[in-house]
Design an enzyme around this catalytic site. Structure first.
Site: not given
Length: 556
Positions: A71, A73, A94, A105, A273, A301, A381, A409
Site C-alpha cells: 500500500k 509503495t 505516517r 513488518k 491502524a 492496514f 507481480f 516497485w
C-alpha cells in the site's frame, strides 16, 4: 533485484531546500534537520492557510496477508507518477515505528523504486517525533506515581489508573507489570503495563491537534484514572499538560522529505491502524492540501481499519473531504484469501482468485458507502497472468470501480503512469459526495454496531465483563457523542485473524472500552488484539548492522 536500502543509498537526493522551493516554500519557513529533512514552520501555515485546497486521494488496501499488498509503495508510486505527468502533487505519510522495523513488518517508507528517502533516517530515529511522544506520555505516568507517593491529594484510586506507560518497541514482557516495589521510598505498589508508543493517546492527540494550543488543551483532557468515589482525574488535574506540550512543541511540526524521484512528501505522526487511528497528522494533510494540486495519502492496514478511521475520525474532526479512494490489492493476496498456500501463490489459479476476490469486493462496497469514487489497483507481480488480471479488472468494473495495474516497485513513477492517468480522469469526471458512516448523535453501542455490521459484516456484537459499565461511565460524562476507534486484528474483516476472505454470520467480541478524551474518541478493543506487540522468533533486528564507516546494512 537490489534491496530497498541499496536502492535508497544509490539515489540522487536534492537538498530539501530545493524540494521546498518547488512548493514555493521559503528557506526561512523551514527548520532544517540536516541536508535532506526539514520541519515546516508555523509561519508557513500562516502564509498559506487561505490557499485553495488541492484534491485529496486516500490509498487503502484489502486485508493484509503474508503475500503482501504494498500500500505505501503504491502511494509513493502514485506521487512519483503524477510528478512525471506534470501534476503538482505531494504525498502525506505516517512515520515508521521502531517496533515493526526491528520486528517483522518492516518500515513505512515504501519499497523498490517507490520509496521515501533518506530511508535509514526515516525508519530509525527520523526527527525524533516518536521519541518526543514517548517521553511526554511517560512524563504523565511519572507524575501520576509521584502524586501517589506524596500524599495523593486528588484521592486517586491506584486500582483505577488507566494510563499505562509506553515504549517504541515490540516488547511483550512489558504488557503487564508491577511498579512501586522495593519499599516506601520507591513509590506506591500497583499494577501497570506498557503499550507501544504509536498506540499512545498522546500520538493520537498529536495527529489530530490543529495547533500547539489545541494540542495543550487536548493533553489536559486526558483521563488518567478515577478517584475512590469514581470521579475522573485528568492530566490537567495533575498540572501536566504544559510540560507535555513543551516536550512536543517541535514534534507537532510536520516533516518534509522526498521520494527517490524527488517528489515532495510530508511524513508526520505514526499511529497504528489496528490498535489506534492509523493516519498521518491532520496538520500534515492540511499543509499538503494548501501546497499542491493533488495530495496522495494513506491509512494503515486494510480499508476496514485505516480507511474507516481516516473517514470517520480524521475527516470528521478535520473537515476533510476525500475526492477519491484507491484500494490496493495483489493477485497473490487474493489467491491467498481463496485458500492457496503461500508457496503456491506464483501458480496461475483463477478458481482460487474467484474464491478470494470476495475480500476485495467487500472493501469496494464499504468504500462506496462513503459516496467517494473508488479505484482499484493491482500491485503487479511477475507471476500474475493475463487471465488473472482480466478477471479482477472485469469484477471491479462490474462493481462500479475504476481499475489500473501498477508496477511502481520495479519501475517507480514510470510503472504508475496508467494508475495516475486513471486517477486524474476520475478526479476530473467524478464528483465526491463524501459522508461519514454514522452521526455523532448515535450512542456508543449504536456506533459500534454500525461499524461492525456495515464495514466488517458481523451479525452480532457481544460485550465482555465491565464493558457496559465503562460505556455507562462515558455516557455519564457527557461524551457519548465521540466517534469510536475500534482496535481489531488487521488480518480479517472479523475479529478472528484466521477468518480470511469475506466471513459471514460471525460475532464481534468487545473486550474493553477506553475513553481517549484528549484525542476525542472512544477506543473499542475487540478479540485478542494487543496494544503491545511482541517480536517474532527471528526478529528483523538480527539482520540489521552497522559497518566501521557507519553505514547501516540489513535494513530491508
Amino acid at each position: 533485484m537490489k534491496s530497498d536500502i541499496q536502492i535508497a543509498k544509490e539515489a540522487t537526493l536534492q537538498p530539501i531546500t530545493h524540494i521546498a522551493k518547488g512548493l514555493n516554500i521559503q528557506e526561512d519557513e523551514l527548520e532544517l534537520y540536516g541536508k535532506y529533512k526539514a520541519k515546516l514552520s508555523d509561519d508557513l501555515w500562516t502564509r498559506v492557510e487561505k490557499n485553495e485546497d488541492g484534491k485529496l486521494v486516500l490509498v487503502t488496501a484489502i486485508n493484509p496477508t503474508p503475500a503482501g499488498e504494498g500500500k505505501t509503495t503504491i502511494t509513493v508510486g502514485i506521487g512519483e507518477a503524477l510528478g512525471q505527468l506534470g501534476v503538482k502533487s505531494m504525498i502525506a505519510l505516517r512515520e515508521p515505528s521502531l517496533g515493526p522495523c526491528m520486528g517483522v513488518k518492516g518500515g513505512a517508507a515504501g519499497g523498490g523504486y517507490a520509496q521515501v528517502v533518506p530511508m535509514e533516517d526515516i525508519n530509525l530515529h527520523f526527527t525524533g517525533d516518536i521519541h518526543a511522544v514517548s517521553i511526554a506520555h511517560n512524563l504523565l505516568s511519572a507524575m501520576i506515581d509521584n502524586h501517589l507517593q506524596h500524599g495523593n491529594v486528588l484521592n486517586i484510586d491506584p486500582r483505577q489508573i488507566v494510563w499505562k506507560r509506553v515504549v517504541d518497541m515490540n516488547d511483550r514482557a512489558l504488557r503487564h507489570t508491577m511498579v512501586g516495589l522495593g519499599g516506601r521510598l520507591q513509590g506506591v505498589p500497583r499494577e501497570d503495563g506498557y503499550m507501544i508508543s504509536v498506540a499512545s493517546e498522546v500520538m493520537a492527540i498529536l495527529c489530530l491537534a490543529s495547533d500547539l494550543m489545541d494540542l495543550k488543551k487536548r493533553l489536559g483532557q486526558i483521563v488518567i484514572g478515577y478517584t475512590y468515589d469514581k470521579q475522573p482525574i485528568t492530566a490537567h488535574d495533575l498540572k501536566a499538560e504544559g510540560a507535555m506540550a513543551a516536550l512536543l512543541k517541535d514534534a507537532i511540526k510536520p516533516n518534509l522529505v522526498q521520494t527517490l524521484e524527488n517528489t515532495p512528501c510530508i511524513m508526520h505522526g505514526g499511529p497504528f491502524a489496528n490498535i489506534a487511528h492509523g493516519c498521518n497528522s491532520l496538520r500534515a494533510t492540511k499543509y499538503a492540501l494548501k501546497l499542491s494540486d493533488v495530495v496522495v495519502t494513506e491509512a494503515g492496514f486494510g480499508a476496514d481499519l485505516g480507511a474507516e478511521k481516516f473517514l470517520d475520525i480524521k475527516c470528521r474532526k478535520g473537515g476533510l473531504k476525500p475526492d477519491a479512494i484507491v484500494i490496493v490489492a495483489t493477485v497473490r493476496a487474493l489467491k491467498y484469501n481463496g485458500g492457496v498456500e503461500k508457496k503456491n501463490l506464483s501458480q496461475e489459479n483463477v478458481e482460487a482468485l474467484k474464491q478470494g476476490i470476495v475480500n476485495l469486493e467487500k472493501h469496494i462496497e464499504n468504500m462506496s458507502k462513503y459516496n467517494v469514487p473508488v479505484i482499484v489497483t493491482l500491485n503487479a507481480f511477475v507471476s500474475d497472468t493475463d487471465d488473472e488480471i482480466r478477471f479482477v479488472e472485469n469484477r471491479c468494473k462490474e462493481l462500479g470501480a475504476e481499475f489500473a495495474v501498477a508496477n511502481v516497485w520495479e519501475h517507480g513513477g514510470k510503472g504508475g503512469i496508467e494508475l495516475a492517468k486513471t486517477l486524474m480522469h476520475t478526479l476530473d469526471t467524478k464528483k465526491s459526495a463524501f459522508q461519514v458512516l454514522y452521526e455523532d448523535s448515535l450512542s456508543i453501542k449504536e456506533k459500534i454496531q454500525k461499524v461492525t455490521h456495515e464495514i466488517y459484516g458481523a451479525t452480532k456484537v457481544s460485550y465482555g465483563a465491565g464493558v457496559n459499565q465503562a460505556i455507562r461511565k462515558i455516557d455519564e460524562m457527557g461524551l457519548s457523542h465521540l466517534p469510536v476507534c475500534i482496535a481489531k486484528t488487521q488480518y480479517s474483516l472479523s475479529d478472528d485473524p484466521k477468518k480470511l476472505g469475506r466471513p459471514t454470520d460471525f460475532e464481534v467480541q468487545v473486550r474493553e472500552v477506553n475513553l481517549s478524551a484528549g484525542a476525542e474518541f472512544v477506543v473499542i478493543i475487540t478479540g485478542n488484539v494487543m496494544t503491545m506487540p511482541g517480536l517474532p522468533k527471528v526478529p528483523a533486528a538480527e539482520s540489521i548492522d552497522v559497518d566501521e564507516d557507519g553505514n547501516i546494512i540489513g535494513l530491508f
